[in-house]
Design an enzyme around this catalytic site. Structure first.
Site, PDB file in Angstrom:
ATOM      1  N   LYS A   1       0.848  -1.190   0.000  1.00  0.00           N
ATOM      2  CA  LYS A   1       0.000   0.000   0.000  1.00  0.00           C
ATOM      3  C   LYS A   1       0.885   1.242   0.000  1.00  0.00           C
ATOM      4  CE  LYS A   1      -4.250   1.160   2.480  1.00  0.00           C
ATOM      5  NZ  LYS A   1      -4.833   1.092   3.829  1.00  0.00           N
TER       6      LYS A   1
HETATM    7  C1  E4P Z   1      -7.824   2.484   3.590  1.00  0.00           C
HETATM    8  O1  E4P Z   1      -7.407   1.400   3.229  1.00  0.00           O
HETATM    9  C2  E4P Z   1      -7.614   3.056   4.932  1.00  0.00           C
HETATM   10  O2  E4P Z   1      -7.012   2.102   5.770  1.00  0.00           O
HETATM   11  C3  E4P Z   1      -8.862   3.456   5.648  1.00  0.00           C
HETATM   12  O3  E4P Z   1     -10.038   3.104   5.011  1.00  0.00           O
HETATM   13  C4  E4P Z   1      -8.785   4.783   6.323  1.00  0.00           C
HETATM   14  O4  E4P Z   1     -10.011   5.134   6.867  1.00  0.00           O
HETATM   15  P1  E4P Z   1     -10.241   6.165   8.036  1.00  0.00           P
HETATM   16  O5  E4P Z   1     -10.677   7.448   7.442  1.00  0.00           O
HETATM   17  O6  E4P Z   1     -11.327   5.539   8.866  1.00  0.00           O
HETATM   18  O7  E4P Z   1      -8.942   6.281   8.804  1.00  0.00           O
END
Ligand code: E4P
Length: 227
Positions: free
Chosen positions: A87
């Site tokens: 990622k």
């Molecule tokens: C995406 O893969 C992220 O890990 C995630 O969805 C972030 O979301 P948040 O806004 O709840 O931190």
């Protein structure tokens, strides 16, 4: 639309896996920090998740900042387990790193995507997954679902064939807060929603289901006690 769970918590992943409807896991530095894990345990923890998931894709985020470091980190993370997806947050460096990693067969999930133009750049660089964030728009009183709609429409206008080693590109609706976000993502045609465990449980329950089960139980008790 498939479900990923957005967590690094092993118990949450284990329980969600037991439901039989999970297709993958996404993690990020904040989610790992929430587990209380130290840097030295990071890769071991990610490996545990990969093993629990038995081949399902697990997104592991790199904190590298240069193209060279992202590529090196991506190669190292991808070597942890065959189901690792690297990622990377969208930026100029991560586009270049994605291009290189994709040409080597390493799958990249491009994260922190907020606009259709970012998504298009990520797809052209060779990202296997693109993660547009929904809830963080809503957090600042903007409409995350309509931004997601733009991403789905723009990515859907191309079949992305001949791009890199992996022609597929899938949209992961991320930063999901509510069951309504999940429904809207599915209606728009997102491939996947990555959902925190709390929101996943809210997707499962409904008061009318609880009421219905209670009344079926009560009526069945009459049947079983009748002579
Ligand atoms: C995406 O893969 C992220 O890990 C995630 O969805 C972030 O979301 P948040 O806004 O709840 O931190």
């Amino acid at each position: 639309m498939r479900f990923f769970i957005d967590t690094a918590d092993l118990d949450e992943i284990r329980e969600a896996l037991s439901w039989g409807c999970l297709a993958g896991v996404t993690t990020n530095p904040s989610l790992y920090a929430r587990t209380g894990g130290a840097l030295a345990d990071f890769e071991g923890h990610m490996l545990k998740i990969c093993e629990m998931c038995e081949g399902l894709p697990v997104s592991v985020e790199s904190q590298a900042k240069t193209v060279e470091d992202m590529v090196a980190d991506g190669r190292r993370l991808a070597a942890l387990a065959p189901n690792v997806v690297v990622k990377l947050p969208i930026c100029a460096e991560s586009l270049a790193a994605t291009h290189q990693l994709a040409s080597e067969g390493v799958r990249v999930n491009m994260t922190l995507v907020f606009t259709a133009t970012q998504a298009l750049l990520a797809a052209n660089a060779g990202a296997r997954y693109i993660s547009p964030f929904v809830g963080r728009f809503d957090d600042i009183a903007e409409d995350g679902v309509s931004q997601l709609a733009d991403v789905v429409a723009c990515i859907g206008n191309d079949d992305w064939s001949g791009r890199n080693v992996d022609d597929r590109v899938e949209i992961i609706a991320a930063s999901i807060r509510t069951p309504n976000h999940v429904t809207q993502a599915a209606l728009l045609g997102a491939d996947i929603a990555t959902v925190p465990f709390g929101a996943l449980k809210k997707c499962l329950r409904h008061p009318l289901t609880d009421q219905g089960m209670a009344s079926f139980d009560a009526d069945w008790a009459k049947v079983t006690s009748a002579r």
